[in-house]
Design a protein around this motif. Structure first.
Motif, PDB file in Angstrom:
ATOM      1  N   PRO A 239       0.936  -1.319  -0.049  1.00 40.89           N
ATOM      2  CA  PRO A 239       0.150   0.131   0.164  1.00 40.89           C
ATOM      3  C   PRO A 239       0.931   1.250   0.259  1.00 40.89           C
ATOM      4  O   PRO A 239       0.232   2.270  -0.391  1.00 40.89           O
ATOM      5  N   ARG A 317      -3.865  -1.636  -3.481  1.00 41.00           N
ATOM      6  CA  ARG A 317      -4.795  -2.323  -2.439  1.00 41.00           C
ATOM      7  C   ARG A 317      -5.586  -3.130  -3.068  1.00 41.00           C
ATOM      8  O   ARG A 317      -5.707  -3.168  -4.281  1.00 41.00           O
ATOM      9  N   THR A 352      -1.350  -9.330   6.723  1.00 46.30           N
ATOM     10  CA  THR A 352      -2.149  -8.081   7.051  1.00 46.30           C
ATOM     11  C   THR A 352      -2.163  -7.903   8.534  1.00 46.30           C
ATOM     12  O   THR A 352      -3.136  -7.142   8.938  1.00 46.30           O
TER      13      THR A 352
END
Length: 446
Positions: A239, A317, A352
């Motif tokens: 990101p 993303r 994540t």
């Protein structure tokens, strides 16, 4: 090992979970007992896993710890402890070789072996393959007992049993986080299950793989894929504009010192905000410099050779994930210009991160007995004990989930020995006060 103890026995403390944090606590309690053999601490721990294990699915080849070997289970609390990493090296006949290696950071594999070695020395204190299903106040003669808890435990055979304790320490670990709408399957993995999922697939079937995330685990998995699958296209979905370096310089590292917990706990909200604003880059969403450089070297070598299979998709993303019979389709959305790109992958790994421990999930209705602050988070004493909202005198301690009160080290290894020692001291102090007939008044609440 099955569930031990009897319903008539009252433990001083029951630990839920037996990862490094509660293992360190068990060591501190053991060494408390050694100093007072006439009045040992009655403790037991329940662990869902069948054997001891700590992030087994991220024990990638040659990956190293991000903390010094001296930040082990015991050394900061007691340098003479028989459960130190140095004691483990001596017992393994590798102390001299480790010194000759001239490295403060052991491999993750070796540190895991150390943890297993320490856990094996306390095997009679833990029941593996068991799960705590509820915590509730105990009753005596039909009335609520203010200083006792009943812990309901389910064994591997499905049978349940109740044990009674004066204190409980919750250390069930972090919860893997996937983006909303994404579920794990045979091709979509969270980093916490990486090696088991990877080993269940034939490497030849993995021709196009992608890793989502900008932190240490994401970078390590990307490097592992590249080195282990020489035939595969490897995409890193990041990101940011690339990986950010972890600040492990001496002054920044002071954020992990034991004294920093007091500075955070007793500090103003402005001071707490500054902790996170200036020092988040010591641990969250950052990567060690050697891993960053190794990935960049691989990318540069490809440019020299004129053949690219390592792709860094920066400022991107995941917008959508769709599983089909032939593979997994991933739609990426550019943060730069809002354009989209579709990839077909054989494995998609989300590195994540994790959500913090939420004690309410385990406490259930019992959670109403504890105070919360104006933001809805639990109030926690300096000794990591939940602040009671009733007349209960039993202790419910947290190992994790206290970043809002104790700072960055709440769920990290850096302060594990001191944290375990402080909780053990609190349990022992409260036991002494109870035996003397006094009401405990330990800590200042936030």
């Amino acid at each position: 090992m099955g569930i031990t103890g009897s319903s008539e026995e009252i433990y001083d403390v029951v630990g839920i979970g037996f990862g490094p944090s509660n293992l360190s606590l068990a060591i501190a309690l053991e060494e408390h007992g050694a100093s007072d053999p006439q009045n040992p601490v009655r403790s037991h721990f329940f662990e869902r896993q069948p054997t001891f294990g700590w992030h087994r699915n991220m024990l990638l080849p040659s990956t190293t710890m991000q903390i010094s070997f001296l930040k082990d289970l015991a050394t900061y609390r007691d340098p003479m402890s028989r459960f130190s990493f140095v004691s483990y090296l001596h017992a393994s006949n590798r102390l001299v070789q480790f010194v000759n290696n001239q490295d403060f950071f052991p491999t993750r594999q070796e540190f895991h072996q150390y943890l297993e070695w320490a856990a094996s020395g306390l095997g009679d204190r833990v029941s593996y393959g068991t799960e705590v299903t509820s915590i509730r106040p105990a009753t005596e003669n039909g009335a609520q007992a203010p200083d006792l808890l009943e812990i309901e435990v389910r064994g591997g055979d499905g049978a349940t049993r109740t044990v009674t304790t004066r204190n409980v320490v919750i250390s069930t670990g972090l919860v893997p986080r996937l983006p909303d709408g994404v579920t794990s399957d045979e091709r979509v993995w969270h980093s916490s299950e990486f090696l088991s999922k990877y080993n269940s697939r034939s490497p030849q079937d993995l021709k196009n793989v992608a890793v989502v995330g900008a932190g240490q685990s994401a970078a390590e998995i990307t490097r592992f894929f590249y080195d282990s699958l020489p035939h595969a296209e490897v995409s890193a979905v990041i990101p940011s504009y690339g990986y950010s370096i972890a600040d492990d310089t001496p002054f920044a590292n002071q954020i992990f010192d034991p004294d920093a917990v007091d500075d955070y706990y007793f500090g103003t909200q402005q001071a707490r905000d500054a902790f996170w604003r200036y020092h988040r880059n010591t641990n969250y969403g950052v990567v060690d410099s050697d891993v960053i450089r190794s990935l960049h070297q691989r990318s540069y070598d490809e440019q020299v050779q004129g053949r690219q299979r390592l792709h860094f998709r920066n400022l991107a993303r995941v917008a959508k994930v769709k599983s089909t019979a032939d593979g997994t389709q991933v739609v990426l959305r550019s943060i730069l210009d809002d354009s989209t790109e579709e990839l077909s992958v054989d494995a998609l790994v989300f590195a994540t991160g994790y959500d913090s421990l939420d004690p309410a999930r385990l406490l259930g209705d019992f959670d109403r007995h504890f105070q919360r602050d104006t933001t809805g988070k639990h109030r926690v004493e300096r000794d990591y004990r939940l602040v009671s909202a009733s007349e209960l005198n039993c202790g419910v301690y947290l190992q994790g989930g206290t970043e809002h009160t104790h700072g960055l080290t709440s769920a990290l290894l850096s302060n594990i020995a001191i944290r375990g020692g402080e909780i053990a001291d609190s349990i022992m102090m409260r036991r002494t006060e109870r035996e003397l007939g006094r009401t405990s008044s330990v800590g200042v609440a936030h």
